[in-house]
Design an enzyme around this catalytic site. Structure first.
Site, PDB file in Angstrom:
ATOM      1  N   HIS A 179      39.360 -41.009  -0.909  1.00 45.27           N
ATOM      2  CA  HIS A 179      39.198 -42.430  -1.202  1.00 45.27           C
ATOM      3  C   HIS A 179      37.778 -42.794  -0.815  1.00 45.27           C
ATOM      4  O   HIS A 179      37.413 -42.755   0.361  1.00 45.27           O
ATOM      5  CB  HIS A 179      40.202 -43.278  -0.407  1.00 45.27           C
ATOM      6  CG  HIS A 179      41.599 -43.191  -0.923  1.00 45.27           C
ATOM      7  ND1 HIS A 179      42.707 -43.185  -0.108  1.00 45.27           N
ATOM      8  CD2 HIS A 179      42.081 -43.106  -2.193  1.00 45.27           C
ATOM      9  CE1 HIS A 179      43.805 -43.106  -0.847  1.00 45.27           C
ATOM     10  NE2 HIS A 179      43.444 -43.045  -2.119  1.00 45.27           N
ATOM     11  N   GLU A 182      36.233 -44.946   2.209  1.00 41.68           N
ATOM     12  CA  GLU A 182      36.529 -44.562   3.599  1.00 41.68           C
ATOM     13  C   GLU A 182      35.379 -43.734   4.160  1.00 41.68           C
ATOM     14  O   GLU A 182      35.519 -42.549   4.472  1.00 41.68           O
ATOM     15  CB  GLU A 182      37.893 -43.856   3.627  1.00 41.68           C
ATOM     16  CG  GLU A 182      39.009 -44.815   3.153  1.00 41.68           C
ATOM     17  CD  GLU A 182      40.338 -44.159   2.785  1.00 41.68           C
ATOM     18  OE1 GLU A 182      40.525 -42.954   3.036  1.00 41.68           O
ATOM     19  OE2 GLU A 182      41.211 -44.874   2.238  1.00 41.68           O
ATOM     20  N   ARG A 237      37.867 -47.558  -4.264  1.00 43.37           N
ATOM     21  CA  ARG A 237      38.782 -46.584  -3.655  1.00 43.37           C
ATOM     22  C   ARG A 237      39.091 -45.399  -4.567  1.00 43.37           C
ATOM     23  O   ARG A 237      39.160 -44.256  -4.122  1.00 43.37           O
ATOM     24  CB  ARG A 237      40.075 -47.334  -3.309  1.00 43.37           C
ATOM     25  CG  ARG A 237      41.304 -46.492  -3.005  1.00 43.37           C
ATOM     26  CD  ARG A 237      42.499 -47.434  -2.822  1.00 43.37           C
ATOM     27  NE  ARG A 237      43.784 -46.770  -2.787  1.00 43.37           N
ATOM     28  CZ  ARG A 237      44.375 -46.323  -1.669  1.00 43.37           C
ATOM     29  NH1 ARG A 237      43.790 -46.454  -0.518  1.00 43.37           N
ATOM     30  NH2 ARG A 237      45.556 -45.748  -1.733  1.00 43.37           N
ATOM     31  N   HIS A 306      41.631 -39.538   5.804  1.00 45.09           N
ATOM     32  CA  HIS A 306      41.442 -40.903   5.313  1.00 45.09           C
ATOM     33  C   HIS A 306      41.013 -41.809   6.460  1.00 45.09           C
ATOM     34  O   HIS A 306      40.954 -41.403   7.608  1.00 45.09           O
ATOM     35  CB  HIS A 306      42.768 -41.454   4.771  1.00 45.09           C
ATOM     36  CG  HIS A 306      43.273 -40.787   3.541  1.00 45.09           C
ATOM     37  ND1 HIS A 306      43.275 -41.398   2.305  1.00 45.09           N
ATOM     38  CD2 HIS A 306      43.806 -39.562   3.333  1.00 45.09           C
ATOM     39  CE1 HIS A 306      43.797 -40.579   1.410  1.00 45.09           C
ATOM     40  NE2 HIS A 306      44.131 -39.454   2.008  1.00 45.09           N
ATOM     41  N   GLU A 380      44.492 -40.746   9.412  1.00 48.11           N
ATOM     42  CA  GLU A 380      43.846 -42.034   9.152  1.00 48.11           C
ATOM     43  C   GLU A 380      42.970 -42.271  10.378  1.00 48.11           C
ATOM     44  O   GLU A 380      43.468 -42.442  11.488  1.00 48.11           O
ATOM     45  CB  GLU A 380      44.875 -43.166   9.012  1.00 48.11           C
ATOM     46  CG  GLU A 380      45.787 -43.070   7.792  1.00 48.11           C
ATOM     47  CD  GLU A 380      45.130 -43.630   6.520  1.00 48.11           C
ATOM     48  OE1 GLU A 380      44.008 -44.179   6.620  1.00 48.11           O
ATOM     49  OE2 GLU A 380      45.743 -43.504   5.450  1.00 48.11           O
TER      50      GLU A 380
END
Lengths: 419, 291
Positions: A179, A182, A237, A306, A380
């Site tokens: 993405h 990020e 994204r 991510h 994440e």
């Protein structure tokens, strides 16, 4: 000195829009006063358009003059006829200027080595690709750059391979930047690449890993999206593929994998940020990895990175049912998070995707797990919403450092639990 | 998520900063209450609420976020903004209309943490997620994190600072792409966050929650009257859909007075603008073609 002269010529060229194809710079040696006088006569011949870089002064001092192409013949005949010795300093001024221009651009924003590369700032796609080449050149025995495909808009998709030999050893895959917004993930990927080359042979635990396994690192998994975050929309994204029948662009590459594809947890609306695409693997960025994984056949751990939320996740996202290896994955996640937190106290939660973050179908690690890659995890990274995607660059290195400890935990476990 | 069986004390109305020891005592009493208290004892008989044993994923966090947005808005204090630290306990009831009532206890941190100092506050809240009503109904009380006098002083300092700020119409994208906020503009960000809290309170549901991703532009900054009149656009990041929602917000703030806010957010996904710029004006959302 020559640089300055060239610079002034270049400036002249830029301002006057001249070109210097075929121009030569001659260095004339005047042996005595009479010869100096002769060169001064040459100076007066305006139609020759001579440009004296170092004018005639006294005997013994070199005289440098730029001679435009049309005048070269005449000037040389004159010099030879009068016994004035000269050498050709610059054969073709224009080609020298071209080289200089290239070099100037090259040294302005790009590091000359991975030791001068700035890891504490965000970089462009070109800078990251340049970094990869530098790293591979500096460590040819350890690092190689593979192209696994081309993006929708034609950008090469590169993977760095770290290997100490063997033949298709069991491998660990790490990807960042799937993405594009990020940014801390691509930045961390760059740091991981450097870290690998630093720690191999220095850190015993890591050396053991790389002595037995290979590491594949895809730093910019979505190059089109990444370029777009620099040029037009920092919050982009998805990929940048066109969808027929819609004016909206892009597919969510983390909803495009063949695991529960199209089920609840993705959108069928092309304008949505979680649009799954027309069919699984429709995105070349995804298909390239799928093909690589299938061809390799020996990947044992797959980690997709991510941001943001500070979570460590394992399958599944598309269904509530627990993976068969749930207990082990949960244990590994727990240890990995403990290692991460030990550095700066950054708090992470862990669990399956569907119970910890949200239902998401067509996700990367659901597919890789179903392929038999047991140690499939998604991170994440920082933060938990204060800055979100716009994480201050000052946090890049701390984020990468703490995440690396978690990655080491996973890699070590993979090494010690062959399957 | 740990669930407790004892009913939580009713939140104190009015004063948002009750004496910390009293609240702590109340909480302590609740936690040490008889373990055998049957579920539902002491609960008000309304709208057929039944306790939901299986909490929908993240419901407590959703409730905590909604409660905090409301708390920040109501406090109207840019120097005392809070963020969620940890949900500690809670339980939920569901009714036939699939609406939720949530009681919870959670800890908070300062939005602008001071170097080295850890300010951890504690809140208890009751949150109603109703389907038709425009926003979750909230009752919340929190332990005091900052002395009231200090808070008032800091707000007044911020106010004085903001009064003399000029040329804010050039402001575009805070933070910038690299996450940088110029220290001189930090108060603007905080004030924008305060206004966004109202918006995020209204829009948070049991499924949707928001973060303020970026202050994208300043449309107007008026300080000639007593209050600060701030007209701006933000990008709100909705987490479960991952959408970026442009919102146009207009707030009026004076220290010590309740914040006044008006806003309009772009609701639906719109087709990509050809120029690729981000616009967050009050444009009517356009419907999309076939999918």
């Amino acid at each position: 000195m020559q640089g300055l002269l060239i610079l002034s010529v270049l400036l002249g060229a830029v301002l006057g829009k001249e070109d210097f194809v075929g121009h030569q710079v001659l260095r004339i040696s005047a042996a005595d006063e009479a010869q100096v006088q002769m060169v001064k006569e040459l100076e007066d011949l305006e139609h020759l358009q001579l440009d004296f870089w170092r004018g005639p002064a006294q005997p013994g001092s070199p005289i440098d003059v730029r001679v435009p192409f049309p005048s070269i013949q005449a000037v040389k005949v004159f010099l030879e006829a009068h016994g004035l010795r000269y050498t050709i300093m610059i054969e073709d001024v224009q080609s020298l200027l071209d080289d200089e221009q290239e070099q100037m651009l090259a040294s302005r924003s790009w590091a000359r080595s991975t030791n001068t590369f700035n890891y504490a700032t965000y970089h462009t796609l070109e800078e990251i690709y340049d970094f990869m080449d530098l790293l591979a050149a500096e460590h040819p025995q350890l690092v190689s750059k593979l192209q696994i495909g081309s993006s929708y808009e034609g950008r090469p998709i590169y993977v760095l391979k770290f290997s100490t030999g063997g033949n298709n050893r069991p491998a660990i895959w790490i990807d960042t930047g799937i993405h594009s917004r990020e940014w801390v993930t691509q930045a961390s990927g760059v740091w991981f690449a450097k870290k690998i080359t630093q720690d191999y042979g220095q850190d015993p635990a890591f050396t053991a890993i790389l002595d037995n396994m290979d590491i594949f690192l895809e730093i910019v998994t979505n190059p089109d999206g990444f370029a777009f975050t620099h040029s037009k929309n920092r919050m982009w994204r998805k990929t940048r593929s066109l969808t027929s029948g819609s004016t909206c662009i892009g597919v969510d590459p983390n909803r495009n994998w063949d695991a529960g594809f199209g089920k609840a947890g993705a959108s069928s609306n092309p304008c949505s940020e979680t649009y799954h695409g027309k069919f699984a693997n429709s995105e070349v960025e995804v298909k390239s990895i799928v093909d690589f994984v299938k061809d390799h056949r020996n990947i044992k751990a797959f980690i997709s990175i991510h941001s943001y939320s500070q979570l460590l996740l394992y399958p599944f996202g598309y269904k509530r049912e627990s993976p068969a290896d749930k207990d082990e994955l949960d244990q590994v996640a727990k240890s990995a998070v403990e290692a991460l937190t030990s550095l700066y106290g950054t708090k992470f939660k862990y669990g399956s995707i569907i119970t910890t973050i949200y239902q998401a179908s067509g996700g990367t690690i659901d597919w890789t797990y179903n392929q038999g890659i047991k140690y499939s995890f998604t991170f994440e990274l920082r933060d938990t919403g204060r800055y979100g995607f716009l994480l201050p660059a000052s946090q890049i290195i701390p984020t990468a450092q703490e995440t690396w400890l978690a990655l080491l935990t996973i890699m070590e476990h993979t090494l010690n639990h062959p399957y | 998520m740990q669930l407790r069986r004892q009913p939580l004390p009713a939140p104190q109305p009015g004063d948002p900063y009750p004496a910390a020891p009293l609240l702590a005592l109340l909480l302590l009493l609740a936690l040490q209450g008889a373990a055998a208290a049957p579920a539902g004892s002491g609960e008000p008989e309304d709208s057929g609420w039944r306790q939901d044993a299986e909490l929908p994923r993240g419901l407590l966090s959703q409730a905590a976020r909604a409660a905090l947005h409301f708390f920040n808005f109501r406090a109207s204090s840019p120097s005392a903004l809070r963020v969620l630290a940890e949900v500690q306990e809670g339980r939920a009831w569901i009714n036939q209309k699939k609406e939720y009532k949530v009681d919870l206890v959670f800890t908070t941190e300062l939005y602008n943490p001071e170097e080295g100092k850890e300010h951890l506050g504690k809140c208890s809240a009751r949150v109603f997620f109703r389907n038709e009503k425009p926003r979750p109904a909230i009752n919340i009380t929190c332990t005091r994190l900052i002395e009231k006098k200090t808070r008032q002083e800091e707000d007044y300092q911020l106010y004085k600072y903001m009064k003399q700020l000029k040329n804010l119409l050039d402001v575009v994208s805070i933070p910038d792409s690299h996450g940088h906020i110029d220290p001189s503009l930090r108060p603007i960000w905080d004030l924008a966050f305060l206004g966004s809290s109202y918006v995020m309170w209204e829009k948070t549901t049991q499924f949707l929650h928001y973060y303020m991703a970026q202050l994208s532009s300043v449309k107007q900054w008026k300080t000639n009257e007593d209050a600060i009149d701030f007209d701006y656009t933000v990008l709100l990041h909705e987490f479960s859909t991952q959408e970026m929602i442009p919102c146009h917000i207009h707030l009026v703030w004076y220290p010590g007075k309740p914040l006044k806010v008006k806003y309009h957010c772009q609701e639906l996904q719109t087709p990509e603008e050809a120029s690729g710029t981000e616009e967050a004006s009050a444009v009517a959302p356009t419907e999309l073609s076939n999918f």
